[in-house]
Design a protein around this motif. Structure first.
Motif, PDB file in Angstrom:
ATOM      1  N   PHE A  25      -2.088   1.476 -47.972  1.00 36.95           N
ATOM      2  CA  PHE A  25      -2.438  -0.122 -48.442  1.00 36.95           C
ATOM      3  C   PHE A  25      -1.715  -0.511 -49.604  1.00 36.95           C
ATOM      4  CE2 PHE A  25      -5.670   2.422 -50.456  1.00 36.95           C
ATOM      5  CZ  PHE A  25      -5.890   1.628 -51.461  1.00 36.95           C
ATOM      6  N   ASN A  26      -1.608  -1.753 -49.589  1.00 42.11           N
ATOM      7  CA  ASN A  26      -0.883  -2.568 -50.920  1.00 42.11           C
ATOM      8  C   ASN A  26      -1.990  -3.389 -51.621  1.00 42.11           C
ATOM      9  OD1 ASN A  26       1.562  -1.688 -49.770  1.00 42.11           O
ATOM     10  ND2 ASN A  26       1.998  -3.813 -49.050  1.00 42.11           N
ATOM     11  N   ALA A  45      -4.399  -5.930 -50.323  1.00 36.56           N
ATOM     12  CA  ALA A  45      -3.571  -7.018 -50.073  1.00 36.56           C
ATOM     13  C   ALA A  45      -3.151  -6.804 -48.328  1.00 36.56           C
ATOM     14  CB  ALA A  45      -2.167  -7.291 -50.772  1.00 36.56           C
ATOM     15  N   LYS A  46      -2.895  -5.590 -48.317  1.00 38.43           N
ATOM     16  CA  LYS A  46      -2.387  -5.303 -46.901  1.00 38.43           C
ATOM     17  C   LYS A  46      -2.657  -3.707 -46.353  1.00 38.43           C
ATOM     18  CE  LYS A  46       1.653  -5.176 -43.781  1.00 38.43           C
ATOM     19  NZ  LYS A  46       0.993  -5.760 -42.672  1.00 38.43           N
ATOM     20  N   ILE A  47      -3.253  -3.576 -45.299  1.00 40.40           N
ATOM     21  CA  ILE A  47      -3.328  -2.321 -44.785  1.00 40.40           C
ATOM     22  C   ILE A  47      -2.301  -2.112 -43.897  1.00 40.40           C
ATOM     23  CG2 ILE A  47      -5.050  -0.842 -43.275  1.00 40.40           C
ATOM     24  CD1 ILE A  47      -6.453  -1.765 -45.725  1.00 40.40           C
ATOM     25  N   LYS A  48      -1.613  -0.855 -44.152  1.00 45.69           N
ATOM     26  CA  LYS A  48      -0.316  -0.413 -43.425  1.00 45.69           C
ATOM     27  C   LYS A  48      -0.773   0.325 -41.938  1.00 45.69           C
ATOM     28  CE  LYS A  48       2.293   0.248 -47.649  1.00 45.69           C
ATOM     29  NZ  LYS A  48       2.935   0.880 -48.496  1.00 45.69           N
ATOM     30  N   GLU A  49      -0.484  -0.157 -41.273  1.00 44.54           N
ATOM     31  CA  GLU A  49      -0.449   0.396 -39.835  1.00 44.54           C
ATOM     32  C   GLU A  49      -0.310   1.807 -39.787  1.00 44.54           C
ATOM     33  OE1 GLU A  49       1.353  -0.059 -35.336  1.00 44.54           O
ATOM     34  OE2 GLU A  49       1.257  -1.928 -36.722  1.00 44.54           O
ATOM     35  N   GLN A  60     -10.696  -2.936 -46.010  1.00 44.38           N
ATOM     36  CA  GLN A  60     -10.051  -4.025 -45.133  1.00 44.38           C
ATOM     37  C   GLN A  60      -9.425  -4.873 -46.284  1.00 44.38           C
ATOM     38  OE1 GLN A  60     -10.683  -4.268 -41.914  1.00 44.38           O
ATOM     39  NE2 GLN A  60     -11.438  -2.510 -41.906  1.00 44.38           N
ATOM     40  N   GLU A  61      -8.483  -5.552 -45.608  1.00 46.15           N
ATOM     41  CA  GLU A  61      -7.617  -6.728 -46.545  1.00 46.15           C
ATOM     42  C   GLU A  61      -8.690  -7.408 -47.181  1.00 46.15           C
ATOM     43  OE1 GLU A  61      -4.754  -8.248 -43.968  1.00 46.15           O
ATOM     44  OE2 GLU A  61      -3.765  -6.377 -43.864  1.00 46.15           O
ATOM     45  N   SER A 118      -5.183 -18.505 -49.548  1.00 41.59           N
ATOM     46  CA  SER A 118      -4.229 -17.809 -50.414  1.00 41.59           C
ATOM     47  C   SER A 118      -3.753 -18.682 -51.253  1.00 41.59           C
ATOM     48  CB  SER A 118      -3.136 -17.230 -49.570  1.00 41.59           C
ATOM     49  OG  SER A 118      -2.219 -16.592 -50.458  1.00 41.59           O
TER      50      SER A 118
END
Length: 149
Positions: A25-26, A45-49, A60-61, A118
């Motif tokens: 994740f980021n 910010a983002k969950i990487k697949e 979760q994001e 955002s």
């Protein structure tokens, strides 16, 4: 926005095992790069697949990360937080404040109190408006310049 984005959220402890691609994740935020107004916390910010976080399924994001391996993340710069994540080892314990779930019976806005989805979107809209205004001024200025000759 009222400055307390997570007033109805619940804290959760999440254990992740670092995979080949890291934790998966980021993050965004920090005292030098606030992601939420009046909040210098660190957010997902983002969950990487197919990453460790996605496979675990709990993170979760939009979740706020309160601590990593017992180190609190409040009042840290973004870089300092990234360094903590990078040096956290293979088994990582996160203390996370879950983002509040969106209510099906809530307001028409997708966010509570009509807040923007955002801050980056708000900045993008302002930037586009400024560029369009500048382009218009330059166009009018060049048109006047061409008429002199």
């Amino acid at each position: 926005m009222n400055g307390s984005a997570h007033t109805t959220s619940t804290a959760l402890d999440i254990h992740l095992k670092r995979g080949p691609a890291g934790l998966g994740f980021n993050i965004v935020g920090g005292v030098d790069q606030q992601y939420v107004m009046n909040d210098s916390g660190i957010y997902v910010a983002k969950i990487k697949e197919n990453g460790a976080a996605a496979q675990d399924g709990q993170l979760q994001e939009g979740d706020k990360i309160l601590a990593i391996n017992g180190h609190e993340l409040e009042n840290l710069s973004h870089t300092a937080a990234v360094d903590l994540f990078r040096s956290a080892g293979e088994d990582v314990h996160l203390r996370v404040l879950k983002r509040p779930p969106l209510s099906a019976n809530g307001p028409a806005s997708s966010r509570p109190d009509g807040e923007s989805s955002s801050p980056f979107m708000t900045n993008a809209v302002i930037t586009v408006a400024l560029v369009a205004g500048l382009a218009f001024i330059l166009y009018k200025g060049l048109g006047a310049y061409r008429r002199r000759f």
